[in-house]
Write a protein that holds these residues in place. Structure first.
Motif, PDB file in Angstrom:
ATOM      1  N   LEU A   1       0.846  -1.192   0.000  1.00  0.00           N
ATOM      2  CA  LEU A   1       0.000   0.000   0.000  1.00  0.00           C
ATOM      3  C   LEU A   1       0.874   1.232   0.000  1.00  0.00           C
ATOM      4  N   TYR A   2       0.515   2.204  -0.821  1.00  0.00           N
ATOM      5  CA  TYR A   2       1.167   3.505  -0.802  1.00  0.00           C
ATOM      6  C   TYR A   2       0.094   4.577  -0.728  1.00  0.00           C
ATOM      7  N   SER A   3       0.302   5.559   0.145  1.00  0.00           N
ATOM      8  CA  SER A   3      -0.674   6.632   0.303  1.00  0.00           C
ATOM      9  C   SER A   3       0.019   7.979   0.243  1.00  0.00           C
ATOM     10  N   THR A   4      -0.580   8.900  -0.506  1.00  0.00           N
ATOM     11  CA  THR A   4      -0.083  10.265  -0.574  1.00  0.00           C
ATOM     12  C   THR A   4      -1.232  11.214  -0.314  1.00  0.00           C
ATOM     13  N   GLY A   5      -0.957  12.363   0.227  1.00  0.00           N
ATOM     14  CA  GLY A   5      -2.009  13.340   0.548  1.00  0.00           C
ATOM     15  C   GLY A   5      -2.313  13.328   2.022  1.00  0.00           C
ATOM     16  N   TYR A   6      -3.216  12.451   2.446  1.00  0.00           N
ATOM     17  CA  TYR A   6      -3.504  12.235   3.866  1.00  0.00           C
ATOM     18  C   TYR A   6      -3.092  10.818   4.235  1.00  0.00           C
ATOM     19  N   ALA A   7      -2.769  10.607   5.507  1.00  0.00           N
ATOM     20  CA  ALA A   7      -2.350   9.283   5.941  1.00  0.00           C
ATOM     21  C   ALA A   7      -3.496   8.287   5.826  1.00  0.00           C
ATOM     22  N   ALA A   8      -3.229   7.179   5.163  1.00  0.00           N
ATOM     23  CA  ALA A   8      -4.199   6.094   5.098  1.00  0.00           C
ATOM     24  C   ALA A   8      -4.245   5.393   6.446  1.00  0.00           C
ATOM     25  N   GLN A   9      -5.445   5.107   6.945  1.00  0.00           N
ATOM     26  CA  GLN A   9      -5.621   4.445   8.228  1.00  0.00           C
ATOM     27  C   GLN A   9      -5.790   2.954   7.985  1.00  0.00           C
ATOM     28  N   LEU A  10      -4.845   2.150   8.499  1.00  0.00           N
ATOM     29  CA  LEU A  10      -4.878   0.699   8.337  1.00  0.00           C
ATOM     30  C   LEU A  10      -5.016   0.064   9.712  1.00  0.00           C
ATOM     31  N   ASP A  11      -6.166  -0.570   9.964  1.00  0.00           N
ATOM     32  CA  ASP A  11      -6.503  -1.096  11.286  1.00  0.00           C
ATOM     33  C   ASP A  11      -6.756  -2.603  11.233  1.00  0.00           C
ATOM     34  N   TYR A  12      -6.353  -3.290  12.295  1.00  0.00           N
ATOM     35  CA  TYR A  12      -6.693  -4.705  12.497  1.00  0.00           C
ATOM     36  C   TYR A  12      -6.360  -5.543  11.258  1.00  0.00           C
ATOM     37  N   SER A  13      -5.194  -5.333  10.711  1.00  0.00           N
ATOM     38  CA  SER A  13      -4.845  -5.948   9.428  1.00  0.00           C
ATOM     39  C   SER A  13      -3.508  -6.673   9.513  1.00  0.00           C
ATOM     40  N   VAL A  14      -3.194  -7.411   8.444  1.00  0.00           N
ATOM     41  CA  VAL A  14      -1.937  -8.143   8.327  1.00  0.00           C
ATOM     42  C   VAL A  14      -1.304  -7.781   6.989  1.00  0.00           C
ATOM     43  N   VAL A  15      -0.037  -7.385   7.029  1.00  0.00           N
ATOM     44  CA  VAL A  15       0.726  -7.066   5.824  1.00  0.00           C
ATOM     45  C   VAL A  15       1.875  -8.060   5.759  1.00  0.00           C
ATOM     46  N   THR A  16       1.843  -8.967   4.790  1.00  0.00           N
ATOM     47  CA  THR A  16       2.798 -10.071   4.811  1.00  0.00           C
ATOM     48  C   THR A  16       3.136 -10.549   3.404  1.00  0.00           C
ATOM     49  N   GLU A  17       4.373 -11.035   3.252  1.00  0.00           N
ATOM     50  CA  GLU A  17       4.838 -11.698   2.031  1.00  0.00           C
ATOM     51  C   GLU A  17       4.776 -10.792   0.807  1.00  0.00           C
ATOM     52  N   ASN A  18       4.906  -9.500   1.015  1.00  0.00           N
ATOM     53  CA  ASN A  18       5.006  -8.570  -0.106  1.00  0.00           C
ATOM     54  C   ASN A  18       6.471  -8.418  -0.493  1.00  0.00           C
ATOM     55  N   ARG A  19       6.722  -8.009  -1.742  1.00  0.00           N
ATOM     56  CA  ARG A  19       8.091  -8.059  -2.258  1.00  0.00           C
ATOM     57  C   ARG A  19       8.467  -6.783  -3.018  1.00  0.00           C
ATOM     58  N   THR A  20       9.755  -6.480  -2.958  1.00  0.00           N
ATOM     59  CA  THR A  20      10.364  -5.452  -3.802  1.00  0.00           C
ATOM     60  C   THR A  20      11.581  -6.091  -4.469  1.00  0.00           C
ATOM     61  N   PRO A  21      12.284  -5.375  -5.381  1.00  0.00           N
ATOM     62  CA  PRO A  21      13.377  -6.037  -6.104  1.00  0.00           C
ATOM     63  C   PRO A  21      14.458  -6.640  -5.219  1.00  0.00           C
ATOM     64  N   GLY A  22      14.644  -6.120  -4.021  1.00  0.00           N
ATOM     65  CA  GLY A  22      15.660  -6.662  -3.128  1.00  0.00           C
ATOM     66  C   GLY A  22      15.382  -6.249  -1.702  1.00  0.00           C
TER      67      GLY A  22
END
Length: 338
Positions: A199-220
């Motif tokens: 997730l990427y947010s610009t402008g106002y802060a995105a509110q992320l509640d009661y969630s799981v962020v896992t196994e996401n990838r970037t080039p390194g």
């Protein structure tokens, strides 16, 4: 009739209210979103007619979003359990016709649960793109509203930034009970320093509640670059960011397009077991009641001291991170309590 008795300002307010009620009545009579009956990825045949239907008469997720985008009021879309695979190629289009699911009006999209409703980008594009759909005059007249996504898994997104979800919105946005998994990003947002694979947010802060962020990838997982699982302006609450293969779990941006005093923060969060660093802060943040542990590195503070506020850490544990717990790239202030 009413314009003969009211001031111009009050007239506009009353007129807006009456138009809203007319649209609400049209929406209720149309029954938009009441018959969600297909997992295919097809477009709405006539957005704005109040009927969610593709060419075959089926109401799909994409068709429901397109129909919702055509209404100025907040709509609710319920997405039953199942896997919804995006299959129409074409990144860079912003009307939900191809590629990602573009949201251009306030909507509540609610699934049956994080393990039940799965929206899969299929590697074609990011999964959701929330665009800035309000003018400044509309904000002054009607205030802030808040698009919401909840009770689902968002996976399989692929984009330069905002692989799972991109929030290009100068307004509030809310994400609750989500799993953001297996999304990919490999670039940098023009207004910031990060990518935001999940997730990427610009402008106002995105509110992320009661969630799981896992196994996401970037080039390194290089600590000298700033590809994050989450990026931009983020407020986390009761959320776990774990087991991501990214440079950093969270990169809080110093937004170069708008002037902001802070980039968000985390509360009651767990940042653990990520293949890169935990947090890279390019602007003032807060860390409250959280645990940051077992990452390759801890927290980098890379913003100058502010005359308004300092990064604050309250009642949190930062321990057993590999290379360092804290690293300061600039002379700055830090408020640590308990």
């Amino acid at each position: 009739v009413i314009d003969n008795f009211l001031s111009p300002e009050l007239y506009q307010a009353v007129r807006g209210f009456l138009l809203q009620k007319l649209e609400e009545d049209k929406f209720k009579r149309a029954g938009l979103g009441s018959v969600f009956n297909n997992q295919l990825d097809t477009i709405d045949i006539n957005p704005g007619d109040g009927v969610c239907a593709d060419a075959g008469g089926k109401c799909t997720l994409r068709a429901a979003i397109m129909e919702s985008n055509a209404f100025p009021l907040t709509q609710t879309i319920y997405v039953p359990s199942g896997t919804y695979l995006l299959t129409i190629p074409g990144a860079g289009e912003d009307n939900a016709l191809t590629g990602d699911l573009d949201i251009t009006a306030t909507v509540l999209i609610i699934g049956d649960g994080q393990n039940e409703t799965i929206i899969d980008g299929n590697g074609l594009d990011r999964v959701f793109h929330i665009t800035d759909y309000k003018t400044e005059i509309e904000r002054q007249l009607y205030g802030f509203d808040m698009p919401q996504l909840s009770n689902m898994t968002i996976q399989g997104g692929y984009a330069p930034y905002g692989g799972g979800v991109l929030v290009d919105l100068n307004d509030l946005s809310l994400f609750r009970h989500l799993t953001l998994r297996d999304n990919y990003a490999n670039g940098q947002h023009p207004c910031g320093q990060s990518a935001g694979a999940a997730l990427y947010s610009t402008g106002y802060a995105a509110q992320l509640d009661y969630s799981v962020v896992t196994e996401n990838r970037t080039p390194g997982t290089d600590l000298t670059t700033q590809y994050g699982a989450l990026g931009g302006l983020i407020d986390l609450s009761a959320t776990s960011v774990i087991n991501n293969e990214t440079d950093w779990a969270i990169v809080f941006d110093n937004n170069t397009c708008i002037d902001l005093n802070s980039a968000g923060g985390i509360a009651n969060a767990l940042i653990a077991n990520n293949s890169g660093g935990a947090i890279y802060a390019n602007n003032i943040i807060s860390i409250y009641y959280s645990t940051i542990t077992n990452n390759v590195a801890g927290v980098v503070i890379d913003h100058p001291r502010s005359t308004i506020n300092d990064t604050r850490i309250l009642k949190s544990t930062i321990a057993d991170n590999g290379l360092f717990g804290f690293k300061f790239e600039k002379t700055t202030g830090l408020n640590v309590d308990t």
